[in-house]
Design an enzyme around this catalytic site. Structure first.
Site, short mmCIF file in Angstrom:
data_model
loop_
_atom_site.label_atom_id
_atom_site.label_comp_id
_atom_site.label_asym_id
_atom_site.label_seq_id
_atom_site.Cartn_x
_atom_site.Cartn_y
_atom_site.Cartn_z
N CYS A 78 0.85 -1.21 0.00
CA CYS A 78 0.00 0.00 0.00
C CYS A 78 0.88 1.25 0.00
O CYS A 78 2.02 1.22 0.46
CB CYS A 78 -0.89 0.04 1.24
SG CYS A 78 -2.06 -1.32 1.42
N ASP A 79 0.30 2.32 -0.49
CA ASP A 79 0.97 3.61 -0.39
C ASP A 79 -0.08 4.70 -0.32
O ASP A 79 -1.04 4.70 -1.11
CB ASP A 79 1.90 3.87 -1.58
CG ASP A 79 2.75 5.11 -1.35
OD1 ASP A 79 3.78 4.98 -0.67
OD2 ASP A 79 2.36 6.19 -1.82
N SER A 80 0.09 5.62 0.62
CA SER A 80 -0.88 6.70 0.81
C SER A 80 -0.21 8.06 0.64
O SER A 80 0.92 8.27 1.10
CB SER A 80 -1.49 6.63 2.21
OG SER A 80 -2.20 5.44 2.41
N GLY A 115 -3.02 3.70 -2.67
CA GLY A 115 -2.87 2.64 -3.65
C GLY A 115 -2.78 1.30 -2.96
O GLY A 115 -2.19 1.18 -1.88
#
Length: 213
Positions: A78-80, A115
């Protein structure tokens, strides 16, 4: 048995998963986020940035996982990042940067993009992938100068996307959100469940503890 692997060092993501019945194997990707972003060319779409970073994190740990003898797994990356006025805001890193961020977003709103990438490996080989992102609008309060300085002094906003949290001290300064709260914490449970379903998994089969009915 399929192992759930979280390719993230985020304690918030780990806490969300554990509260939702999954105790994942945690493997940190070590991805060079700046290099991944630079490889996307000039002015990439914000959704593309968080999506490709999530994908890079998930795929980066495949070799390490299989080397450890885990051959059947779903690996989640994940990426924020916070989108404000058309610009992505990642982790501020310094007190001055975090202070500037908060002076910009206090009393306003931003869109937290997260994501999600899920890679399914079977017998050590990738057999399926799913990638998507969430977008949640966050409306911020206006902390007093004393509150902001105390928040900065805590160190919390320096190492989190957008310089705020929803599930810790930063929650005092979030008025409301429009969207999935778990994705603001860092991993959207509804979206992960949907992607797992597309890969043929029932999320309940991955729970590490029995759930009472």
């Amino acid at each position: 048995m399929t192992t759930f692997v979280l390719a993230s060092a985020s304690p918030a993501r780990l806490a969300v998963l554990r509260a939702a019945g999954i105790d994942p194997v945690v493997r940190v990707s070590g991805v060079d986020e700046d290099a991944v972003t630079a490889g996307l060319g000039p002015d990439p779409a914000p959704e593309l940035v968080v999506g490709e970073l999530a994908r890079a994190k998930a795929t980066a740990v495949i070799e390490a996982v299989t080397r450890e003898g885990i051959y059947d797994a779903v690996i989640v990356g994940c990426d924020s990042m916070l989108l404000i006025d058309g610009e992505l805001q990642g982790k501020p890193g310094t007190v001055d940067a975090a202070r500037t961020r908060w002076r910009t977003m206090a009393g306003g709103s931003g869109t937290l993009l997260t994501g999600h990438s899920i890679v399914h490996i079977s017998n050590g080989v990738t057999v399926g992938e799913r990638h998507a992102h969430t977008a949640t609008v966050v409306h911020f309060a206006t902390p007093t100068d004393a509150e902001l300085e105390a928040y900065l002094a805590s160190g919390e906003p320096l190492a989190v996307a957008g310089a705020f949290t929803l599930d810790a001290l930063g929650g005092w300064f979030v008025e409301r959100i429009e969207g999935d709260p778990s994705s603001v914490v860092g991993i959207g449970l509804p979206l992960v469940r949907s992607l797992l379903t597309e890969l043929g998994f029932a999320v309940s089969d991955l729970w590490s503890v029995p759930r009472e009915i």
